[in-house]
Write a protein that holds these residues in place. Structure first.
Motif, PDB file in Angstrom:
ATOM      1  N   SER A  41       0.844  -1.187   0.000  1.00 53.81           N
ATOM      2  CA  SER A  41       0.000   0.000   0.000  1.00 53.81           C
ATOM      3  C   SER A  41       0.888   1.249   0.000  1.00 53.81           C
ATOM      4  O   SER A  41       1.979   1.243   0.563  1.00 53.81           O
ATOM      5  N   VAL A  42       0.409   2.303  -0.615  1.00 62.13           N
ATOM      6  CA  VAL A  42       1.140   3.565  -0.645  1.00 62.13           C
ATOM      7  C   VAL A  42       1.085   4.253   0.722  1.00 62.13           C
ATOM      8  O   VAL A  42       2.070   4.812   1.190  1.00 62.13           O
ATOM      9  N   MET A  59      -2.829   0.672 -14.469  1.00 56.71           N
ATOM     10  CA  MET A  59      -1.633   0.815 -15.308  1.00 56.71           C
ATOM     11  C   MET A  59      -1.903   1.712 -16.522  1.00 56.71           C
ATOM     12  O   MET A  59      -1.019   2.439 -16.969  1.00 56.71           O
ATOM     13  N   GLN A  60      -3.136   1.703 -17.030  1.00 56.96           N
ATOM     14  CA  GLN A  60      -3.482   2.617 -18.119  1.00 56.96           C
ATOM     15  C   GLN A  60      -3.367   4.064 -17.653  1.00 56.96           C
ATOM     16  O   GLN A  60      -2.869   4.924 -18.387  1.00 56.96           O
ATOM     17  N   LYS A  61      -3.810   4.335 -16.430  1.00 54.38           N
ATOM     18  CA  LYS A  61      -3.691   5.695 -15.886  1.00 54.38           C
ATOM     19  C   LYS A  61      -2.226   6.064 -15.690  1.00 54.38           C
ATOM     20  O   LYS A  61      -1.788   7.153 -16.058  1.00 54.38           O
ATOM     21  N   ILE A  62      -1.465   5.160 -15.111  1.00 54.08           N
ATOM     22  CA  ILE A  62      -0.058   5.435 -14.832  1.00 54.08           C
ATOM     23  C   ILE A  62       0.730   5.580 -16.128  1.00 54.08           C
ATOM     24  O   ILE A  62       1.655   6.387 -16.216  1.00 54.08           O
ATOM     25  N   ASN A  63       0.355   4.838 -17.140  1.00 50.98           N
ATOM     26  CA  ASN A  63       1.048   4.901 -18.424  1.00 50.98           C
ATOM     27  C   ASN A  63       0.895   6.258 -19.104  1.00 50.98           C
ATOM     28  O   ASN A  63       1.660   6.596 -20.008  1.00 50.98           O
ATOM     29  N   LYS A  64      -0.061   7.056 -18.665  1.00 53.01           N
ATOM     30  CA  LYS A  64      -0.248   8.393 -19.235  1.00 53.01           C
ATOM     31  C   LYS A  64       0.734   9.410 -18.654  1.00 53.01           C
ATOM     32  O   LYS A  64       0.822  10.532 -19.150  1.00 53.01           O
ATOM     33  N   LEU A  65       1.466   9.018 -17.616  1.00 53.84           N
ATOM     34  CA  LEU A  65       2.438   9.927 -17.009  1.00 53.84           C
ATOM     35  C   LEU A  65       3.622  10.114 -17.947  1.00 53.84           C
ATOM     36  O   LEU A  65       4.085   9.164 -18.587  1.00 53.84           O
ATOM     37  N   ASP A  74       9.958   8.490 -10.427  1.00 50.06           N
ATOM     38  CA  ASP A  74      10.108   8.129  -9.016  1.00 50.06           C
ATOM     39  C   ASP A  74       8.814   7.530  -8.474  1.00 50.06           C
ATOM     40  O   ASP A  74       8.829   6.539  -7.747  1.00 50.06           O
ATOM     41  N   PHE A  75       7.686   8.144  -8.835  1.00 49.28           N
ATOM     42  CA  PHE A  75       6.389   7.623  -8.397  1.00 49.28           C
ATOM     43  C   PHE A  75       6.159   6.219  -8.931  1.00 49.28           C
ATOM     44  O   PHE A  75       5.765   5.310  -8.186  1.00 49.28           O
ATOM     45  N   THR A  80       5.224   0.631  -7.913  1.00 47.94           N
ATOM     46  CA  THR A  80       5.301  -0.760  -8.367  1.00 47.94           C
ATOM     47  C   THR A  80       6.341  -1.587  -7.602  1.00 47.94           C
ATOM     48  O   THR A  80       6.546  -2.757  -7.913  1.00 47.94           O
ATOM     49  N   ALA A  81       6.969  -0.998  -6.588  1.00 49.05           N
ATOM     50  CA  ALA A  81       7.964  -1.732  -5.792  1.00 49.05           C
ATOM     51  C   ALA A  81       7.315  -2.936  -5.111  1.00 49.05           C
ATOM     52  O   ALA A  81       6.285  -2.806  -4.457  1.00 49.05           O
TER      53      ALA A  81
END
Length: 157
Positions: A41-42, A59-65, A74-75, A80-81
């Motif tokens: 958890s974050v 992952m679709q949302k994160i892939n837009k970064l 860094d995020f 994903t750690a």
């Protein structure tokens, strides 16, 4: 998006396996063959179990970064750690990898807690502490987070 409902308790065995409670397993039935992603958890010392479809949406949302922005990289690295693809076996058990057991402090008693479209997996003592309210006033938090939301015409938020 499927909404998952409920809080369930179980015990972890010596190998780090959890027996998924029957009512929760029934809610996750449509996701069983696609598998799950288990991650740290974050914000809390717990684990998050994502049905693969929900993980793909995240992952679709994160892939837009923009990966040329250092904070974004860094995020992504931190988010994903420790991520693991996991399955629920034929006996209804979920194996928690040792590094995630260590992160979450899971010892013996475990709580599965629904978090809308994912499931949080907690050490029971840590879960009880997190919901005890000692570190915050839940009424104030609810008002701050949900107080201005009213997108229905029925006057109920």
């Amino acid at each position: 998006m499927n909404t998952i409902v409920g809080t369930y308790e179980c015990k972890v065995d010596a190998k780090g396996r959890l027996m998924i409670p029957a009512p929760l397993k029934k809610q996750l039935a449509s996701s069983l063959q696609n598998g799950f992603v288990l991650k740290r958890s974050v914000f809390q010392q717990c684990l998050e179990l994502y049905p693969m479809d929900e993980w793909d949406l995240m992952m679709q949302k994160i892939n837009k970064l923009n990966r040329f922005v250092k904070k974004n990289n860094d995020f992504i690295r931190r988010f994903t750690a420790g991520v693991k693809v996991v399955e629920i076996d034929a006996l209804g058990r979920l194996l928690i990898p040792k590094d995630l057991v260590a992160f979450s402090g899971i010892a013996k008693d475990v709580v599965f807690s629904s978090a809308v479209n994912i499931v949080e997996i907690w050490d029971k003592d840590l879960y009880e502490k997190s919901i005890s309210g000692e570190d915050m006033d839940f009424a104030d938090l609810a008002e701050e987070v949900m107080g201005n939301i009213n997108d229905d015409d029925n006057g109920i938020s």
